[in-house]
Design a protein around this motif. Sequence first.
Motif, PDB file in Angstrom:
ATOM      1  N   SER A   2       0.538  -1.446  -0.128  1.00  0.00           N
ATOM      2  CA  SER A   2       0.203   0.020  -0.039  1.00  0.00           C
ATOM      3  C   SER A   2       0.604   1.040  -0.133  1.00  0.00           C
ATOM      4  CB  SER A   2      -1.232   0.342   0.817  1.00  0.00           C
ATOM      5  OG  SER A   2      -0.065  -0.155   2.408  1.00  0.00           O
ATOM      6  N   TRP A   4       2.405   2.040   2.711  1.00  0.00           N
ATOM      7  CA  TRP A   4       3.078   1.962   4.066  1.00  0.00           C
ATOM      8  C   TRP A   4       3.884   1.357   4.521  1.00  0.00           C
ATOM      9  CZ3 TRP A   4      -0.163   6.593   6.769  1.00  0.00           C
ATOM     10  CH2 TRP A   4      -0.329   6.560   6.303  1.00  0.00           C
ATOM     11  N   ASP A  46      -1.232  -5.801   3.070  1.00  0.00           N
ATOM     12  CA  ASP A  46      -0.242  -5.579   2.441  1.00  0.00           C
ATOM     13  C   ASP A  46       0.432  -3.787   2.575  1.00  0.00           C
ATOM     14  OD1 ASP A  46      -2.764  -3.483   2.548  1.00  0.00           O
ATOM     15  OD2 ASP A  46      -2.799  -3.266   0.987  1.00  0.00           O
ATOM     16  N   VAL A  47       0.708  -3.829   4.432  1.00  0.00           N
ATOM     17  CA  VAL A  47       1.366  -3.442   5.078  1.00  0.00           C
ATOM     18  C   VAL A  47       2.838  -3.693   5.994  1.00  0.00           C
ATOM     19  CG1 VAL A  47       1.354  -1.558   7.035  1.00  0.00           C
ATOM     20  CG2 VAL A  47      -1.323  -1.963   6.098  1.00  0.00           C
ATOM     21  N   GLN A 248      -4.707  -0.924   5.266  1.00  0.00           N
ATOM     22  CA  GLN A 248      -4.476  -1.799   4.397  1.00  0.00           C
ATOM     23  C   GLN A 248      -5.235  -1.566   3.442  1.00  0.00           C
ATOM     24  OE1 GLN A 248      -3.521  -4.908   4.920  1.00  0.00           O
ATOM     25  NE2 GLN A 248      -3.373  -5.291   6.315  1.00  0.00           N
ATOM     26  N   GLY A 249      -5.291  -1.276   2.559  1.00  0.00           N
ATOM     27  CA  GLY A 249      -5.496  -1.241   0.964  1.00  0.00           C
ATOM     28  C   GLY A 249      -5.866   0.931   0.978  1.00  0.00           C
ATOM     29  N   VAL A 250      -5.086   0.819   2.035  1.00  0.00           N
ATOM     30  CA  VAL A 250      -5.393   2.423   1.450  1.00  0.00           C
ATOM     31  C   VAL A 250      -4.241   3.006   0.810  1.00  0.00           C
ATOM     32  CG1 VAL A 250      -5.617   4.853   2.929  1.00  0.00           C
ATOM     33  CG2 VAL A 250      -7.306   2.673   3.445  1.00  0.00           C
ATOM     34  N   GLU A 251      -4.104   3.397  -0.322  1.00  0.00           N
ATOM     35  CA  GLU A 251      -2.935   3.739  -0.676  1.00  0.00           C
ATOM     36  C   GLU A 251      -2.048   5.147  -0.303  1.00  0.00           C
ATOM     37  OE1 GLU A 251       0.418   3.200  -3.189  1.00  0.00           O
ATOM     38  OE2 GLU A 251      -1.506   2.195  -3.150  1.00  0.00           O
ATOM     39  N   ARG A 252      -0.801   5.487   0.403  1.00  0.00           N
ATOM     40  CA  ARG A 252      -0.377   6.812   1.232  1.00  0.00           C
ATOM     41  C   ARG A 252      -0.010   7.640   0.540  1.00  0.00           C
ATOM     42  NH1 ARG A 252       3.805   9.211   3.654  1.00  0.00           N
ATOM     43  NH2 ARG A 252       4.029   9.709   4.941  1.00  0.00           N
TER      44      ARG A 252
END
Length: 291
Positions: A2, A4, A46-47, A248-252
Amino acid sequence: MSGWTLGIIGGSGLYEIDGLEGTEEIAVETPWGAPSDKLVRGHIGDVSLVFLPRHGKGHRLTPSTVPYRANIDALKRLGCTDVLSISACGSLQEAYAPGDFVMPDQFIDRTVSRDNSFFGPGMVAHVSMADPICERLSAMAGDAAEAAGVKVHRGGTYLVIDGPQFSSRAESFLYRQWGCDIIGMTNMPEAKLAREAELPYATMAMVTDYDCWREETDAVSVTNVLEVMQKNANAAKQAIAGIVKTLQGVERTGSPQGIETCLDYAMITAPDARDPAMLAKLDAVAGRLLV
């Protein structure tokens, strides 16, 4: 992934993160010496996460012998995008009870015996510490702690002392007069160094005791602190899991406060007056501006 990579500095009672996958222990060498211990890198979903026990495994280091510069450099060197500090603290206010968590937004630095900057002769920089906490990271951590069932205080002033002794009653009364809310020994110069390294930083402070101003209770002691600390550490692990779930799943994207570019406006030494040896030590911290 992601985008992060969350660096977590574990304080007293927190020496590992549950649920990490693909873990590896990494011994990082920095220009500022060795960090407190090996860093553990892994991921949850995905972090990416990088964990460092501030006092070393087994709590070997005093607050003033923690290698703060090496710790922050190592986290930056391993690609951390954000840093969450977990630390135990004492309360200077009746409303901040043992077992509560505090997400401070200000610090008063009363430490005097610690190296508090990456910069120095040959490369001078002055970063702003007006707002030392990353508001976005602090809000996410506070939400996760509340979801874990903890009472959370949003905002507050964290007074940092050298230690390792606890404060005297006279000092404790003075700090209350200053309007301080909690007291601890570790978040400075950690927060200053994180800002110099352009790392968004937030503190999750876990109240273990009332400082000695509260005369109707026993003065703070390690025995009392340890009992509350264990409960707090379990809650902190749940909160970390909650933060990771949020990410999770939040694009930085970049920090809304522009922390990742704060050195653009901080370095003052003219290019032809810069010390090459000092620049070499800043390769991780300020490398993007010194190439």
